[in-house]
Design a protein around this motif. Structure first.
Motif, PDB file in Angstrom:
ATOM      1  N   LEU B 290       0.832  -1.205   0.000  1.00  0.00           N
ATOM      2  CA  LEU B 290       0.000   0.000   0.000  1.00  0.00           C
ATOM      3  C   LEU B 290       0.869   1.259   0.000  1.00  0.00           C
ATOM      4  N   GLN B 291       1.863   1.278   0.896  1.00  0.00           N
ATOM      5  CA  GLN B 291       2.677   2.488   1.035  1.00  0.00           C
ATOM      6  C   GLN B 291       3.581   2.709  -0.173  1.00  0.00           C
ATOM      7  N   THR B 292       3.984   1.618  -0.819  1.00  0.00           N
ATOM      8  CA  THR B 292       4.780   1.782  -2.048  1.00  0.00           C
ATOM      9  C   THR B 292       3.960   2.529  -3.093  1.00  0.00           C
ATOM     10  N   LEU B 293       2.728   2.084  -3.293  1.00  0.00           N
ATOM     11  CA  LEU B 293       1.889   2.738  -4.308  1.00  0.00           C
ATOM     12  C   LEU B 293       1.540   4.163  -3.893  1.00  0.00           C
ATOM     13  N   MET B 294       1.311   4.369  -2.602  1.00  0.00           N
ATOM     14  CA  MET B 294       1.022   5.735  -2.143  1.00  0.00           C
ATOM     15  C   MET B 294       2.245   6.638  -2.307  1.00  0.00           C
ATOM     16  N   SER B 295       3.436   6.052  -2.176  1.00  0.00           N
ATOM     17  CA  SER B 295       4.637   6.870  -2.357  1.00  0.00           C
ATOM     18  C   SER B 295       4.883   7.195  -3.826  1.00  0.00           C
ATOM     19  N   ARG B 296       4.058   6.593  -4.707  1.00  0.00           N
ATOM     20  CA  ARG B 296       4.084   6.992  -6.121  1.00  0.00           C
ATOM     21  C   ARG B 296       2.970   7.995  -6.422  1.00  0.00           C
ATOM     22  N   GLY B 297       2.213   8.354  -5.383  1.00  0.00           N
ATOM     23  CA  GLY B 297       1.196   9.392  -5.560  1.00  0.00           C
ATOM     24  C   GLY B 297      -0.227   8.888  -5.613  1.00  0.00           C
ATOM     25  N   LEU B 298      -0.447   7.575  -5.505  1.00  0.00           N
ATOM     26  CA  LEU B 298      -1.821   7.072  -5.525  1.00  0.00           C
ATOM     27  C   LEU B 298      -2.482   7.335  -4.177  1.00  0.00           C
ATOM     28  N   SER B 299      -3.772   7.659  -4.217  1.00  0.00           N
ATOM     29  CA  SER B 299      -4.505   7.793  -2.960  1.00  0.00           C
ATOM     30  C   SER B 299      -4.634   6.402  -2.338  1.00  0.00           C
TER      31      SER B 299
END
Lengths: 242, 313
Positions: B290-299
């Motif tokens: 989850l945090q990997t994708l959020m660190s790419r800017g995804l909500s």
């Protein structure tokens, strides 16, 4: 003024003081290293800058491009232009490489995704439709993660132990990509305890027991780290200063 | 069989995401059943289908003749447009020795408010024959479907059977599936279920693989995502009684909100030369993913959606 500024940043987890009163200035378009032995607090500091879960109850302030981002969530910081590459990237059952890279990419065009993979030395024909799961080796996942960062085109990239689990050839390819990113103005922060990685940096912050004990040009920090830190028998234990 | 109803076939094709060139292709066999009526059918050499329409159901008997290899997937479309009703299908499938067929089954109930879809199948796969059955359900957003698929599958020596049950579009409603496969020597059974539950959906998956013959193989895989107040109970069992039989049970469920998940992987081995393994996990979305994708800017919501899409893909 740096692109990233930390002012008196401290973090306590489960009652233990992990990082102490950190002040940092990170310069736009330069390669930095946060260096130190295991347990020094390097990854904790990077996680705090990214705002990861469990690392947001901090003291002090973090500024990015002059804006206070201390209270922003991970995705909000990412959309400002900060991203993070994990020491061991996550695996995703069923999620295709192309969809993983595309998810955070500024440009969803397949050619753009194709180019990002090519830049890290992976043949897009072989990898676009593979899943980011256990069928990829650790090195391949590192490359896919770097490709996703390239596609995102952030202003600031933090890479945690970028040499962990990859061979010399892959590491050299990664350094080449970092140099290209630097040349286009991207700011890089390595989190590392490796001399080989430290030697790629322009500036370095030397951490021990949650504190920055030395900072400046990497060429000044390298001999100190090599001659004093590597042979040092002192064990980093949170809450206990040097 | 009933008269062909081109208009209804078109409507059912569209609701099932079946391309029109598939229905019009003379090299691709299909059978469309709306409620208890056949509304369209096309057969090809090697494939025999007999249908008996009844007031309370429909019997479908399918035979793939010995040694026949059906090159292109056969499309079966079962559906109902009315909001209420019961569709009961009694299916008999015989894949004769050395034959091979792949079926794409589309089960479509876009307007269901109170619809029951009951499937009772008896499947025999002959020696060295191959049978692949991909079943895709498309439901509406009202969750008014109750699905009861039951199948007993008998695999003769060297037979291969693969089934995938997919319910990703619309609300599940209630699904209670029960598949049992009996594997003779050197046969292979792969059974996969992928279901996306939300609202007040109730999901029960019961799959059993009986590895009866030497060198038989069985893999049972379930992937379930649950949101809102959805509930799932997955019971997968592999029983190995023959030497050199190999089996694996693999269940993964992601829960969010007030979802409730239960997984019961059962392995039973009655022969010291057999080997069966299992793995099961239930939990929220993995934090690092989850945090990997959020660190790419995804909500957070978009990141969760992408992770679940991958798991169910």
């Amino acid at each position: 003024m740096g692109i990233l500024e930390l002012r008196n940043v401290g973090l306590t987890i489960d009652g233990k003081r992990i990082i102490h009163d950190i002040n940092m200035d990170v310069w736009e378009g330069h390669v930095h290293a946060i260096v130190g032995p295991n347990g020094a607090g390097k990854s904790t500091l990077a996680s705090t800058i990214m705002g990861l879960e469990g690392y947001r109850n901090l003291e002090g302030n973090i500024f990015f491009k002059g804006e206070d981002i201390t209270n922003l969530k991970i995705d909000e910081r990412a959309r400002k232009g900060i991203t993070f590459g994990w020491q061991e990237p996550a695996r995703y059952e069923g999620l295709l490489v192309k969809d993983f890279i595309s998810a955070g990419s500024k440009n969803k065009n397949e050619k753009y995704i194709f180019d990002a993979l090519s830049q890290v030395g992976l043949d897009p024909e072989d990898y676009l439709n593979r899943a980011v799961d256990k069928t990829l080796s650790g090195g391949e996942r590192k490359k896919v993660e770097l490709a996703s960062i390239i596609a995102m085109d952030p202003s600031l990239i933090m890479l945690d132990e970028p040499d962990s689990g990859i061979d010399v050839e892959t590491l050299e390819k990664m350094f080449e990509v970092i140099r290209q990113l630097k040349n286009k103005g991207t700011t890089i922060i390595f989190i590392t305890h490796s001399l080989a990685v430290l030697r790629q940096a322009d500036h370095a912050f030397l951490m021990c027991c949650g504190e920055i004990i030395e900072k400046g040009l990497a060429k000044k920090i390298i001999p100190y780290f090599e001659n004093k830190c590597i042979p040092c028998p002192h064990k980093n234990v949170p809450d206990k200063k040097v | 069989m009933s008269m062909v109803d081109e208009q209804l076939v078109k409507q059912l094709s569209k609701a099932s995401d079946i391309e029109t060139n598939i229905v019009n292709n003379p090299h691709i066999a299909h059978l469309f059943i709306h409620h208890h009526k056949v509304i369209g059918a096309h057969l090809i050499p090697g494939l025999k289908v007999d249908v008996k329409e009844m007031t309370d159901g429909i019997k479908v008997s399918m035979v793939v003749e010995k040694g026949s290899v059906i090159e292109k997937p056969v499309h079966l479309c079962f559906g109902m447009f009315p909001e209420k009703g019961i569709q009961k299908i009694i299916m008999s499938v015989n894949i004769e020795d050395g034959a091979s067929i792949s079926i794409l089954a589309h089960c479509t109930f876009p307007n269901a408010v109170d619809v029951q879809h009951i499937m009772d199948a008896q499947i025999n796969v002959g020696k060295n024959a191959r049978y692949s059955y991909f079943e895709r359900h498309i439901h509406g957003d009202l969750g008014g479907v109750k699905v009861y698929p039951t199948a007993v599958i008998n695999l003769d020596e060297g037979a291969q059977f693969k089934t995938e049950f997919e319910l990703l579009k619309g609300c599940v409603g209630l699904i209670d599936m029960n598949y049992e496969t009996n594997c003779k020597a050197r046969s292979i059974a792969e059974m996969n279920a992928r279901i996306n539950g939300r609202g007040d959906d109730v999901i029960a998956i019961r799959e059993t693989g009986n590895l009866l013959g030497e060198y038989s193989r069985g893999v049972l895989t379930s992937r379930v995502a649950l949101r809102d107040n959805a509930k799932a109970d997955v019971y997968n069992k592999i029983k190995a009684t023959a030497a050199y039989a190999r089996g694996h049970v693999d269940c993964k469920e992601i829960i969010q909100d007030n979802g409730v998940a239960k997984a019961t992987p059962i392995v039973e081995v009655n022969n010291p030369k057999a080997h069966v393994t299992h793995e099961a996990s239930i939990g929220s979305v993995d934090s690092k993913q989850l945090q990997t994708l959020m660190s790419r800017g995804l909500s957070e919501d978009d990141a969760v959606e992408l992770i679940i899409q991958g798991l169910l893909s």
